[in-house]
Design an enzyme around this catalytic site. Structure first.
Site, mmCIF file in Angstrom:
data_model
loop_
_atom_site.group_PDB
_atom_site.id
_atom_site.type_symbol
_atom_site.label_atom_id
_atom_site.label_comp_id
_atom_site.label_asym_id
_atom_site.label_seq_id
_atom_site.Cartn_x
_atom_site.Cartn_y
_atom_site.Cartn_z
ATOM 1 N N SER B 291 0.882 -1.036 0.042
ATOM 2 C CA SER B 291 -0.191 -0.101 -0.099
ATOM 3 C C SER B 291 0.780 1.353 -0.154
ATOM 4 C CB SER B 291 -0.947 -0.012 1.288
ATOM 5 O OG SER B 291 -1.410 1.298 1.354
ATOM 6 N N TRP B 294 2.419 1.678 -3.452
ATOM 7 C CA TRP B 294 1.252 2.087 -4.350
ATOM 8 C C TRP B 294 1.327 3.753 -4.494
ATOM 9 C CZ3 TRP B 294 -2.820 5.403 -4.041
ATOM 10 C CH2 TRP B 294 -3.532 5.411 -4.747
ATOM 11 N N HIS B 295 1.727 4.266 -3.338
ATOM 12 C CA HIS B 295 1.473 5.840 -3.392
ATOM 13 C C HIS B 295 2.711 6.569 -3.755
ATOM 14 C CE1 HIS B 295 -1.263 5.050 0.175
ATOM 15 N NE2 HIS B 295 -1.752 6.314 -0.323
ATOM 16 N N GLY B 296 3.761 5.793 -3.926
ATOM 17 C CA GLY B 296 4.978 6.416 -4.624
ATOM 18 C C GLY B 296 6.237 5.666 -4.766
ATOM 19 N N PHE B 460 0.031 10.255 -7.518
ATOM 20 C CA PHE B 460 -0.009 8.979 -7.341
ATOM 21 C C PHE B 460 -0.757 8.043 -8.575
ATOM 22 C CE2 PHE B 460 -0.147 10.212 -2.672
ATOM 23 C CZ PHE B 460 1.333 10.702 -2.999
#
Lengths: 315, 460
Positions: B291, B294-296, B460
């Protein structure tokens, strides 16, 4: 059209009426002469309120509307320099592009802003530039970024119309125009303010210091541009009263001040008044420890534009 | 058709060429789903699912993660003085790519699992992938929730449109008035950390905590509200997360569409909590690590995710001793305990945000090490003012920001007993219109329009 749609549109129409009313008020009052179409409010009332709340925006718009090739840029300290006397001495119309509590990075921004206005209009440059610069501005922590805001306001009418600062200024302009324009400003207690400047303001300026590496580079870049474009650049270090200047010693910044004067020496013609002399030793020469009286400002202008430095010195 | 054109136009306003990526994703998942629907055996469907996963995640990897992985491999090779000549991929990250990729993937996985019927209408499916209100920053919708809504005729409803507009207005207020105002301080500090210590770092970190909430929940409100105006219901994405009493509850209230996505498509397939304890911990940790990623593509996001995973594991580990202490001191369900829970959860979230916002790991450690360096001065207002020098904003701006955050949290508290706009309907007209005008004029006059920031989650 559906009945519900009609109701919604009607309600939205009523809802946004105050917004249109506000747009009309700004167009009429226009305290900064942004649209420059309405003269219902007198120029004096506009200037008084606008200079009080956002001198930077007022001066930038004024300069845009009435550009001159000769400018003085700095904070409230250089505001005192009398333009009328300068005109008598030089024959040139100078405009003082000051901003209250201006920072050095903003002063540099204002230089580029002013120069770009000329360059974009007729591909010419400014001719004479005087920058008010003192050691207390030469600090990485003395930072603000209001010129970028001003440029965005100039580029976007929406930002001008819907802006808290404009809201306040409109109110003040209306108040000045219709209620108490002639009401004298409340007089400050000179002694109390003097004391406050020496203790608190000096502390704000000097207790947190960092050499402004980036700003110095930008200053040099400005100096190089002036040399390349035959712009006569004068860096003017205005006098502070001795008591204020001595606060530097309390914060061990004497060496930094010397370093500052050394660093700016080659950027343009540097005229220094902030060293022990008959002005800095004389309390009655100052309204407060940072701002000289009108007569002293006249003396500085006389010296500066007649090439006869008696009190001041060229670095 | 009109919605599809509007959605594609909306995306192309940012960068025309990248529409190809959305179309590619749409076509791949449409045809993969068609193929899977024609196959009865799950084993045979698997290869089609893998095609979808590889192509969608491949595009995502290429645009978002390649340079990060490449740079780290380069660093490792450099350690051994080995030449590694793979150049960086000089490309702009397509806005919203993580969002629409996850949305299409959820559809394909659901079709594979037989949880959702296959969509035969290519146009409708294309709208599902690119539906403009939520295309660039969610909420990440599930096909069985959003797709059927495209087949229903949406007649004009005064109440629905009004409700949608109200929600949009509140979203705009949170974004342009609160988040953008807080961003001035946050960016000023976090982008010039060397100049700050103590209170400035603490204020900037707290401001970021609320900035990211107002920015992202503001966008979600605008997305949900604008979809509602057109007659579509999107899922809720935030439910007052900073009032959570545990990190587990925080994740049920923060970015709900993403946390439920990870729960359904990663955590549960990994075995969820119906496994031995160490494996449960592992599943939790991996889910939050992914997770974060996923953001960066940055170690800061990985640490942020890892921290949240660790928080949850610690909460499970210490559950029994904690309960024992609560029983011993008879604090169960007491008011003090609730305040402590909310405060502690908030502090943990704030601590993790330091990594999320910092430009790199060493910056994050600088913030942590220096945040309380002058804690003795926190009661001295004059010294505080001095420390804030250089932020580029005055003390009044900071006080206004604090006031706006308090206003927003009051709204959130009021919302606990029911929808604010619903409750407002029962109030006299002058109160209703008064509230609308406060918001409208707040948006018009309090927003720092000359310093507006992009939505944080667009990256994102």
């Amino acid at each position: 059209m559906n009945k519900d749609v009609k109701i919604l549109l009607r309600k939205i129409g009523v809802f946004v009426l105050p917004v249109f009313a506000w747009i009309c008020i700004v167009l009429i009052v226009d305290p900064f002469n942004y649209f420059n179409v309405s003269q219902i409010i007198t120029a004096k009332a506009k200037e008084k309120s606008a200079q009080q709340l956002n001198s930077l925006l007022y001066n930038a718009i004024h300069f845009k509307n009435n550009p001159t090739k000769h400018i003085i840029i700095g904070d409230s300290r250089i505001r005192k320099l009398p333009n009328s006397r300068i005109k008598e001495l030089t024959g040139n119309e100078y405009y003082t592009m000051h901003s209250n509590a201006a920072k050095l990075n903003e002063i540099i921004d204002l230089f580029w802003f002013s120069d770009s206005l000329w360059f974009s209009t007729d591909s010419t440059n400014l001719e004479n530039v005087i920058i008010g610069i003192n050691f207390n501005l030469y600090n990485e922590y003395a930072y603000s970024n209001r010129v970028a805001d001003v440029k965005k306001i100039l580029d976007n009418k929406f930002i001008y119309i819907f802006n808290w600062n404009i809201l306040e200024t409109v109110y003040l302009a209306l108040k000045n125009e219709f209620f108490d324009f002639n009401k004298p400003n409340e007089k400050k207690d000179k002694e109390a303010f003097w004391d406050y400047t020496i203790k608190t303001i000096a502390k704000n300026h000097y207790s947190k210091y960092k050499h402004p590496k980036e700003t110095l580079l930008r200053l040099k870049e400005m100096g190089d541009s002036c040399k390349a474009n035959n712009i006569n650049l004068i860096l003017l270090i205005v006098p502070h009263h001795k008591e204020f200047h001595d606060r530097l010693v309390d914060y061990n910044l004497e060496a930094e001040e010397a370093r500052f004067k050394e660093a700016i020496k080659d950027i343009g013609t540097v005229i220094d008044y902030d060293f022990p002399n008959q002005i800095t030793n004389c309390r009655s020469c100052f309204g407060d420890p940072l701002h000289t009286t009108d007569s002293i400002s006249n003396i500085i202008v006389n010296e500066l534009f007649s090439d006869s430095l008696v009190i001041g010195r060229k670095l | 058709m009109l919605l599809l054109i509007a959605s594609y136009y909306f995306y192309m306003c940012w960068k025309v060429e990248y529409i190809v990526l959305i179309i590619a994703s749409t076509l791949i998942d449409y045809f993969v789903a068609q193929k899977m629907a024609a196959l009865k055996q799950k084993v045979k469907r698997k290869k089609w699912l893998l095609i979808s996963l590889f192509s969608n995640l491949g595009i995502l990897f290429g645009f978002k993660y390649f340079n990060f992985v490449n740079a780290n491999v380069q660093t490792i090779f450099d350690q051994f003085n080995v030449f590694y000549g793979v150049p960086a991929f000089d490309v702009l990250l397509p806005v919203g790519i993580s969002f629409y990729t996850f949305q299409t993937l959820s559809y394909t996985i659901d079709v594979y699992n037989g949880k959702t019927p296959v969509q035969n209408h290519l146009g409708i499916f294309a709208v599902y992938v690119s539906f403009f209100p939520q295309l660039v920053a969610g909420p990440i919708e599930r096909s069985n929730h959003l797709l059927p809504q495209f087949f229903v005729e949406h007649k004009f409803s005064y109440d629905r449109v009004k409700y949608g507009l109200q929600q949009m207005m509140w979203g705009f207020f949170k974004k342009v008035v609160i988040a953008d105002r807080l961003a001035i301080v946050v960016d000023g500090v976090y982008n010039n950390l060397d100049n700050y210590s103590g209170i400035s770092l603490l204020i900037a970190t707290l401001f970021f905590t609320f900035q990211i909430y107002c920015d992202f929940s503001g966008y979600s409100d605008i997305a949900i509200g604008s979809a509602r105006v057109m007659g579509f219901e999107l899922m809720d994405n935030f439910k007052r997360p900073y009032f959570s009493k545990s990190i587990s509850e925080f994740w049920q209230r923060w970015h709900i569409s993403l946390s439920t996505w990870f729960r359904d498509y990663l955590y549960i397939p990994l075995g969820g909590n119906r496994v031995v304890k160490w494996r449960w911990y592992y599943n939790l940790f991996i889910t939050f690590l992914v997770s974060g990623f996923w953001h960066g593509a940055n170690w800061t996001f990985l640490v942020w995710g890892a921290l949240h995973g660790t928080y949850l594991i610690m909460a499970i580990t210490f559950k029994k001793p904690k309960q024992y202490l609560l029983d011993f001191f008879k604090l169960n369900n007491s008011y003090i305990h609730k305040i402590y829970q909310v405060s502690f959860t908030f502090a943990l979230a704030v601590f993790a945000w330091i990594f999320f916002r910092s430009n790199n790991i060493s910056d994050a450690f600088y913030v942590i090490n220096n945040m309380f360096s002058d804690i003795g001065d926190y009661t001295d207002f004059e010294k505080m003012k001095l420390n804030l020098r250089g932020l580029g904003v005055g003390i009044n701006d900071i006080l206004i920001s604090v006031g706006l955050v308090a206003f927003m949290e009051c709204y959130n508290l009021y919302e606990r007993s029911g929808d604010v706009w619903g409750k407002l309907e029962n109030k006299p007209r002058w109160i209703r219109w008064g509230v609308y005008y406060i918001l409208l004029f707040g948006i018009l006059f309090l927003a720092p329009y000359s310093r507006v920031s992009n939505f944080i989650y667009f990256q994102f």
